[in-house]
Design a protein around this motif. Structure first.
Motif, PDB file in Angstrom:
ATOM      1  N   LEU A 100       2.649  -4.607  -7.344  1.00 25.52           N
ATOM      2  CA  LEU A 100       1.528  -5.532  -7.525  1.00 25.52           C
ATOM      3  C   LEU A 100       0.322  -4.854  -8.174  1.00 25.52           C
ATOM      4  O   LEU A 100      -0.710  -5.488  -8.370  1.00 25.52           O
ATOM      5  CB  LEU A 100       1.123  -6.122  -6.167  1.00 25.52           C
ATOM      6  CG  LEU A 100       2.160  -7.031  -5.501  1.00 25.52           C
ATOM      7  CD1 LEU A 100       1.726  -7.393  -4.086  1.00 25.52           C
ATOM      8  CD2 LEU A 100       2.369  -8.291  -6.326  1.00 25.52           C
ATOM      9  N   PHE A 102      -1.149  -1.820  -7.066  1.00 18.53           N
ATOM     10  CA  PHE A 102      -1.939  -1.004  -6.154  1.00 18.53           C
ATOM     11  C   PHE A 102      -1.331   0.390  -6.102  1.00 18.53           C
ATOM     12  O   PHE A 102      -0.564   0.729  -5.211  1.00 18.53           O
ATOM     13  CB  PHE A 102      -1.992  -1.641  -4.757  1.00 18.53           C
ATOM     14  CG  PHE A 102      -2.755  -2.921  -4.729  1.00 18.53           C
ATOM     15  CD1 PHE A 102      -4.126  -2.916  -4.605  1.00 18.53           C
ATOM     16  CD2 PHE A 102      -2.110  -4.137  -4.868  1.00 18.53           C
ATOM     17  CE1 PHE A 102      -4.850  -4.092  -4.593  1.00 18.53           C
ATOM     18  CE2 PHE A 102      -2.813  -5.325  -4.857  1.00 18.53           C
ATOM     19  CZ  PHE A 102      -4.188  -5.300  -4.726  1.00 18.53           C
ATOM     20  N   ARG A 113      -7.934  -0.347  -6.716  1.00 19.15           N
ATOM     21  CA  ARG A 113      -7.997  -1.532  -7.579  1.00 19.15           C
ATOM     22  C   ARG A 113      -9.114  -2.485  -7.141  1.00 19.15           C
ATOM     23  O   ARG A 113      -9.715  -3.161  -7.966  1.00 19.15           O
ATOM     24  CB  ARG A 113      -6.658  -2.246  -7.554  1.00 19.15           C
ATOM     25  CG  ARG A 113      -6.614  -3.452  -8.462  1.00 19.15           C
ATOM     26  CD  ARG A 113      -5.231  -4.000  -8.582  1.00 19.15           C
ATOM     27  NE  ARG A 113      -5.226  -5.211  -9.357  1.00 19.15           N
ATOM     28  CZ  ARG A 113      -4.198  -6.014  -9.463  1.00 19.15           C
ATOM     29  NH1 ARG A 113      -3.069  -5.720  -8.860  1.00 19.15           N
ATOM     30  NH2 ARG A 113      -4.265  -7.107 -10.178  1.00 19.15           N
ATOM     31  N   LEU A 114      -9.395  -2.540  -5.842  1.00 21.64           N
ATOM     32  CA  LEU A 114     -10.458  -3.413  -5.346  1.00 21.64           C
ATOM     33  C   LEU A 114     -11.718  -2.654  -4.935  1.00 21.64           C
ATOM     34  O   LEU A 114     -12.807  -3.217  -4.959  1.00 21.64           O
ATOM     35  CB  LEU A 114      -9.962  -4.224  -4.142  1.00 21.64           C
ATOM     36  CG  LEU A 114      -8.938  -5.307  -4.433  1.00 21.64           C
ATOM     37  CD1 LEU A 114      -8.488  -5.972  -3.149  1.00 21.64           C
ATOM     38  CD2 LEU A 114      -9.504  -6.336  -5.394  1.00 21.64           C
ATOM     39  N   ALA A 125     -11.811  -8.393  -9.654  1.00 20.08           N
ATOM     40  CA  ALA A 125     -12.004  -7.675  -8.384  1.00 20.08           C
ATOM     41  C   ALA A 125     -13.277  -8.146  -7.680  1.00 20.08           C
ATOM     42  O   ALA A 125     -13.278  -8.375  -6.467  1.00 20.08           O
ATOM     43  CB  ALA A 125     -12.049  -6.168  -8.624  1.00 20.08           C
ATOM     44  N   PHE A 185      -2.049 -11.495  -6.830  1.00 22.52           N
ATOM     45  CA  PHE A 185      -1.895 -10.250  -7.575  1.00 22.52           C
ATOM     46  C   PHE A 185      -0.591 -10.202  -8.328  1.00 22.52           C
ATOM     47  O   PHE A 185      -0.230  -9.303  -8.974  1.00 22.52           O
ATOM     48  CB  PHE A 185      -2.031  -9.038  -6.645  1.00 22.52           C
ATOM     49  CG  PHE A 185      -3.393  -8.948  -6.037  1.00 22.52           C
ATOM     50  CD1 PHE A 185      -4.463  -8.498  -6.786  1.00 22.52           C
ATOM     51  CD2 PHE A 185      -3.622  -9.320  -4.738  1.00 22.52           C
ATOM     52  CE1 PHE A 185      -5.722  -8.404  -6.244  1.00 22.52           C
ATOM     53  CE2 PHE A 185      -4.872  -9.244  -4.179  1.00 22.52           C
ATOM     54  CZ  PHE A 185      -5.929  -8.782  -4.940  1.00 22.52           C
TER      55      PHE A 185
END
Length: 185
Positions: A100, A102, A113-114, A125, A185
């Motif tokens: 996904l 990450f 990623r976030l 994000a 995602f």
């Protein structure tokens, strides 16, 4: 002394939480992080606009110290007491999260990623964090408390609404992870 750098097992941390909850019950206090938001709103004068915030916020000052302690403890735990920041999770979960996008799955608690610096320039994000924050805030208010308040304090007080709320939190978490997360995602 080295054992303080490792995650504490449930049989140490669980009884410590139980002792704290027992002491709070004896003192007639309720614990919950979201209740601090009410206290801060009352401190800032929200009672002039809404009767809901018209209460003696000074009686809840002790709980504000919990937030400060949680922030200091979290910082100390992450930057002082942790040598190894890898997360021991199922290899299948790591593989699914890598698919996904990450890539830091299994290496850190918060995905880059976030929560990485580059996420501050990514509109996707930022929108995920803002929408998630609003939903969490709404849910905590609608459920009359947050996960820590219901799961730790409410269940310790044997409150049926807390049992219903905690059951809802788990169902919502399962739906998010297994249905919505892969779609987003």
């Amino acid at each position: 002394m080295e054992s303080i750098f490792d995650p504490w097992p449930w049989y140490i941390s669980g009884p410590l939480i139980a002792i704290v909850m027992f002491l709070l019950i004896l003192m007639g206090k309720k614990f919950g992080m979201s209740s601090n938001l009410e206290t801060m709103c009352a401190m800032c004068g929200a009672g002039r606009q809404s009767d809901y915030f018209r209460f003696d916020w000074k009686a809840n000052r002790w709980n504000l110290i919990v937030i400060i302690g949680a922030a200091i403890g979290g910082f100390a735990g992450a930057h002082v007491l942790s040598h190894d920041t890898s997360v021991n999770i199922n290899p299948e979960t790591i593989e699914n999260l890598n698919e996904l996008g990450f890539s830091s799955a299994g290496e850190a608690y918060l995905p880059d990623r976030l929560y990485g610096n580059e996420a501050l320039t990514d509109p996707f994000a930022i929108s995920i964090l803002l929408i998630g924050g609003l939903l969490i805030g709404f849910g905590a208010r609608y459920a009359a408390g947050c996960t820590s308040g219901h799961a730790i304090s409410g269940l310790s007080n044997l409150q049926l609404p807390s049992l219903v709320a905690v059951t809802g939190f788990f169902i919502g978490g399962l739906l998010m992870v297994h249905l919505l997360f892969p779609l987003i995602f």
